[in-house]
Design an enzyme around this catalytic site. Structure first.
Site, PDB file in Angstrom:
ATOM      1  CG  HIS A 165      -7.964  72.151  40.097  1.00 13.43           C
ATOM      2  ND1 HIS A 165      -8.510  72.941  41.083  1.00 13.43           N
ATOM      3  CD2 HIS A 165      -7.404  71.105  40.746  1.00 13.43           C
ATOM      4  CE1 HIS A 165      -8.299  72.398  42.267  1.00 13.43           C
ATOM      5  NE2 HIS A 165      -7.612  71.290  42.089  1.00 13.43           N
ATOM      6  CE1 TYR A 206     -10.572  79.474  39.061  1.00  9.02           C
ATOM      7  CE2 TYR A 206     -10.700  80.910  40.957  1.00  9.02           C
ATOM      8  CZ  TYR A 206     -10.084  79.889  40.276  1.00  9.02           C
ATOM      9  OH  TYR A 206      -9.001  79.268  40.813  1.00  9.02           O
ATOM     10  CG  ASP A 243      -5.950  70.030  44.732  1.00  4.92           C
ATOM     11  OD1 ASP A 243      -6.452  69.522  43.715  1.00  4.92           O
ATOM     12  OD2 ASP A 243      -6.269  71.162  45.152  1.00  4.92           O
ATOM     13  CE  LYS A 288     -10.041  77.203  35.125  1.00  5.30           C
ATOM     14  NZ  LYS A 288      -9.196  76.458  36.052  1.00  5.30           N
TER      15      LYS A 288
END
Length: 189
Positions: free
Chosen positions: A63, A133, A171, A73
């Protein structure tokens, strides 16, 4: 804190030092001043934090968000062991299109800093995993993009049988690397 830059990508593999005794341990998992010394500019300010729980065999990714909503991130494994994969989508970089693979574990308090311009995904190898995250841009649903985790061009060596992988419908139907929207303009991120 042990900080290991990955080539000249902006990726940082972070393993904190554990200070422990019979009661347990303490480790500093994030310290901005230490991480910033690896950057020419200040580290982005984090504005969102997500916690992700996954069962063994669950694959999430690959992603990313398109500009102007691209995200840096900082990923920390709180529980379990994951096979973490990032792909450089920055056309101007010296590592464009390269796949970088890491095993991150709670036993090392492993973290990975991923700058804007990379796709990211992970596969849970332990009974379960919990990841935290930190993000420097808010989630923006219509700017989200993904690349097929089983794309032949990328040839990612996932450490379990691909038929055993558990992934979301989106996905499983993501486009391949050559069809995905990429980061063409350095100033956009």
């Amino acid at each position: 804190m042990h900080i290991n830059p990955v080539e000249k990508t902006g990726l940082l593999l972070i393993n904190p030092v554990k200070h422990g005794d019979s009661r347990g341990y303490l480790s500093e998992t994030f310290r901005k001043e230490y991480i910033e010394k690896y950057f020419k500019t200040k580290l982005p300010e984090f504005c969102q934090e997500n916690k992700v729980h996954s069962k063994k065999g669950v694959l999430r990714g690959l992603h990313y968000q398109l500009p102007p909503y691209a995200q840096s991130k900082l990923i920390t494994v709180l529980k379990g062991r994951v096979y973490d994969v990032v792909i450089d989508l920055r056309k101007w970089s010296g590592t464009f299109g390269r796949v970088f693979e890491f095993q991150l574990t709670d036993s090392k308090d492993s973290s990975l800093y991923i700058p804007r311009g990379f796709a990211h995904g992970f596969l849970t190898l332990s009974k379960e995993s919990v990841l935290l995250y930190k993000l420097d841009n808010y989630y923006h649903p219509t700017s989200g993009a993904s690349i097929a985790f089983d794309d032949i061009e990328l040839d990612i060596n996932w450490p379990i049988d691909p038929k055993s992988i558990i992934a979301s419908r989106s996905d499983k139907t993501s486009k391949g690397f050559s069809e995905a929207p990429l980061f063409y303009d350095q100033s956009a991120i």
